[in-house]
Design a protein around this motif. Sequence first.
Motif, PDB file in Angstrom:
ATOM      1  N   CYS A  78      32.580  36.240  41.755  1.00  0.00           N
ATOM      2  CA  CYS A  78      32.534  36.749  40.282  1.00  0.00           C
ATOM      3  C   CYS A  78      31.788  37.838  40.080  1.00  0.00           C
ATOM      4  O   CYS A  78      32.066  38.660  39.158  1.00  0.00           O
ATOM      5  CB  CYS A  78      32.052  35.507  39.279  1.00  0.00           C
ATOM      6  SG  CYS A  78      33.099  34.170  39.300  1.00  0.00           S
ATOM      7  N   SER A  80      31.190  40.356  42.173  1.00  0.00           N
ATOM      8  CA  SER A  80      31.694  41.243  42.805  1.00  0.00           C
ATOM      9  C   SER A  80      32.931  41.900  42.171  1.00  0.00           C
ATOM     10  O   SER A  80      33.432  43.224  42.258  1.00  0.00           O
ATOM     11  CB  SER A  80      31.659  41.254  44.207  1.00  0.00           C
ATOM     12  OG  SER A  80      32.699  40.217  44.547  1.00  0.00           O
ATOM     13  N   GLU A  81      33.629  40.973  41.410  1.00  0.00           N
ATOM     14  CA  GLU A  81      34.977  41.346  40.834  1.00  0.00           C
ATOM     15  C   GLU A  81      34.778  41.074  39.316  1.00  0.00           C
ATOM     16  O   GLU A  81      35.851  40.751  38.570  1.00  0.00           O
ATOM     17  CB  GLU A  81      36.023  40.621  41.398  1.00  0.00           C
ATOM     18  CG  GLU A  81      36.080  40.501  42.740  1.00  0.00           C
ATOM     19  CD  GLU A  81      37.432  39.846  43.427  1.00  0.00           C
ATOM     20  OE1 GLU A  81      38.224  39.045  42.730  1.00  0.00           O
ATOM     21  OE2 GLU A  81      37.453  39.579  44.703  1.00  0.00           O
ATOM     22  N   LYS A  82      33.871  41.378  38.659  1.00  0.00           N
ATOM     23  CA  LYS A  82      33.411  41.103  37.367  1.00  0.00           C
ATOM     24  C   LYS A  82      34.339  41.679  36.363  1.00  0.00           C
ATOM     25  O   LYS A  82      35.036  40.900  35.342  1.00  0.00           O
ATOM     26  CB  LYS A  82      32.025  41.747  36.927  1.00  0.00           C
ATOM     27  CG  LYS A  82      31.508  41.451  35.747  1.00  0.00           C
ATOM     28  CD  LYS A  82      30.194  41.968  35.274  1.00  0.00           C
ATOM     29  CE  LYS A  82      29.968  41.909  33.980  1.00  0.00           C
ATOM     30  NZ  LYS A  82      28.655  41.244  33.674  1.00  0.00           N
ATOM     31  N   GLU A  83      34.919  42.877  36.562  1.00  0.00           N
ATOM     32  CA  GLU A  83      35.952  43.582  35.663  1.00  0.00           C
ATOM     33  C   GLU A  83      37.246  42.690  35.578  1.00  0.00           C
ATOM     34  O   GLU A  83      37.837  42.282  34.934  1.00  0.00           O
ATOM     35  CB  GLU A  83      36.411  44.782  35.932  1.00  0.00           C
ATOM     36  CG  GLU A  83      35.131  45.703  35.760  1.00  0.00           C
ATOM     37  CD  GLU A  83      33.975  45.790  36.925  1.00  0.00           C
ATOM     38  OE1 GLU A  83      34.309  45.659  37.765  1.00  0.00           O
ATOM     39  OE2 GLU A  83      32.811  46.092  36.196  1.00  0.00           O
ATOM     40  N   LYS A  84      37.574  42.153  36.822  1.00  0.00           N
ATOM     41  CA  LYS A  84      38.890  41.437  37.144  1.00  0.00           C
ATOM     42  C   LYS A  84      38.685  39.924  36.623  1.00  0.00           C
ATOM     43  O   LYS A  84      39.591  39.399  36.035  1.00  0.00           O
ATOM     44  CB  LYS A  84      39.475  41.230  38.450  1.00  0.00           C
ATOM     45  CG  LYS A  84      40.579  40.591  38.740  1.00  0.00           C
ATOM     46  CD  LYS A  84      41.179  40.930  40.249  1.00  0.00           C
ATOM     47  CE  LYS A  84      40.581  39.764  41.076  1.00  0.00           C
ATOM     48  NZ  LYS A  84      41.154  39.804  42.410  1.00  0.00           N
ATOM     49  N   GLY A  86      36.525  38.838  34.192  1.00  0.00           N
ATOM     50  CA  GLY A  86      36.266  38.742  32.965  1.00  0.00           C
ATOM     51  C   GLY A  86      35.084  37.799  32.598  1.00  0.00           C
ATOM     52  O   GLY A  86      34.363  37.424  33.392  1.00  0.00           O
ATOM     53  N   GLU A  87      35.245  37.597  31.232  1.00  0.00           N
ATOM     54  CA  GLU A  87      33.887  36.694  30.882  1.00  0.00           C
ATOM     55  C   GLU A  87      34.434  35.303  30.829  1.00  0.00           C
ATOM     56  O   GLU A  87      35.294  34.727  30.777  1.00  0.00           O
ATOM     57  CB  GLU A  87      33.541  37.128  29.055  1.00  0.00           C
ATOM     58  CG  GLU A  87      32.945  38.628  28.916  1.00  0.00           C
ATOM     59  CD  GLU A  87      31.727  38.535  29.806  1.00  0.00           C
ATOM     60  OE1 GLU A  87      30.725  37.982  29.573  1.00  0.00           O
ATOM     61  OE2 GLU A  87      31.599  39.930  30.302  1.00  0.00           O
ATOM     62  N   GLN A  90      37.333  33.687  28.839  1.00  0.00           N
ATOM     63  CA  GLN A  90      38.404  34.580  28.955  1.00  0.00           C
ATOM     64  C   GLN A  90      39.634  33.705  29.884  1.00  0.00           C
ATOM     65  O   GLN A  90      39.099  33.181  30.895  1.00  0.00           O
ATOM     66  CB  GLN A  90      38.202  35.976  29.431  1.00  0.00           C
ATOM     67  CG  GLN A  90      37.533  36.582  28.252  1.00  0.00           C
ATOM     68  CD  GLN A  90      37.241  38.129  28.658  1.00  0.00           C
ATOM     69  OE1 GLN A  90      36.897  38.246  29.909  1.00  0.00           O
ATOM     70  NE2 GLN A  90      37.473  39.012  27.837  1.00  0.00           N
ATOM     71  N   SER A  92      41.202  35.207  31.707  1.00  0.00           N
ATOM     72  CA  SER A  92      41.158  35.677  33.424  1.00  0.00           C
ATOM     73  C   SER A  92      40.257  34.904  34.171  1.00  0.00           C
ATOM     74  O   SER A  92      40.231  34.771  35.247  1.00  0.00           O
ATOM     75  CB  SER A  92      40.756  37.202  33.357  1.00  0.00           C
ATOM     76  OG  SER A  92      39.557  37.525  32.660  1.00  0.00           O
ATOM     77  N   SER A  93      39.037  34.572  33.331  1.00  0.00           N
ATOM     78  CA  SER A  93      38.145  33.750  34.209  1.00  0.00           C
ATOM     79  C   SER A  93      38.427  32.379  34.551  1.00  0.00           C
ATOM     80  O   SER A  93      38.201  31.669  35.680  1.00  0.00           O
ATOM     81  CB  SER A  93      37.060  33.714  33.120  1.00  0.00           C
ATOM     82  OG  SER A  93      36.112  32.855  33.842  1.00  0.00           O
ATOM     83  N   HIS A  96      40.946  32.847  37.338  1.00  0.00           N
ATOM     84  CA  HIS A  96      39.992  33.134  38.566  1.00  0.00           C
ATOM     85  C   HIS A  96      39.556  31.899  39.151  1.00  0.00           C
ATOM     86  O   HIS A  96      39.494  31.482  40.354  1.00  0.00           O
ATOM     87  CB  HIS A  96      39.235  34.165  38.477  1.00  0.00           C
ATOM     88  CG  HIS A  96      38.194  34.341  39.682  1.00  0.00           C
ATOM     89  ND1 HIS A  96      37.085  33.915  39.463  1.00  0.00           N
ATOM     90  CD2 HIS A  96      38.598  35.375  40.630  1.00  0.00           C
ATOM     91  CE1 HIS A  96      36.512  34.326  40.910  1.00  0.00           C
ATOM     92  NE2 HIS A  96      37.342  34.976  41.491  1.00  0.00           N
TER      93      HIS A  96
END
Length: 183
Positions: A78, A80-84, A86-87, A90, A92-93, A96
């Motif tokens: 999470c 290292s891939e913060k932009e992908k 998300g919060e 969200q 996307s989180s 993931h």
Amino acid sequence: MANLFSKNYNKRTRFTRVCIGEAIFSLMDKKDYKDIKISDIVKRAGVSRMTFYHYYETKEEALADFFHEIVAGYIRECISEKEKVGEFHQLSSIVHALRYFDRYASFILKLVDARLYYIVIEAMNAYMKNRIMPRYKIPVYELYFYGGALLNVFVMWELNGKKESPEEIAGMVAGSIRTTDRE
């Protein structure tokens, strides 16, 4: 249970502990969990009984530590891939999280089958309390609710054959959060 997760382990001890966890996991393919003995574990892991007992008092502690290693990997990913990713709330989180833990579904389902679900829920609660609450300032019981619900959804999704995509599941979960927020 000893507080294993506050100890500062180095790479060598981490390797040994992961070998022990993987040995138990592997043995769960061949035996009922209750029938697995410490002697089976140390033989499979290639360590001594003394080494096992240096780290753990019980095989449950070893499994909990192994699962916390999995969660630590999730946290590292999470970050290292913060932009992908998300919060926290969200879509996307959530997607993931479903995809990440799907990699470990066999292990998680073995814990559930062995009636060791508490190991997973305790790890989820620790993650929510120690990682999410300080950052987002969400009340702890709201986090426990969210974490428990997401975990139950994940387990049932796996048990039901993952007929829906991670995106569909995330949409349902996120939709229920928004509905709850409006009431």
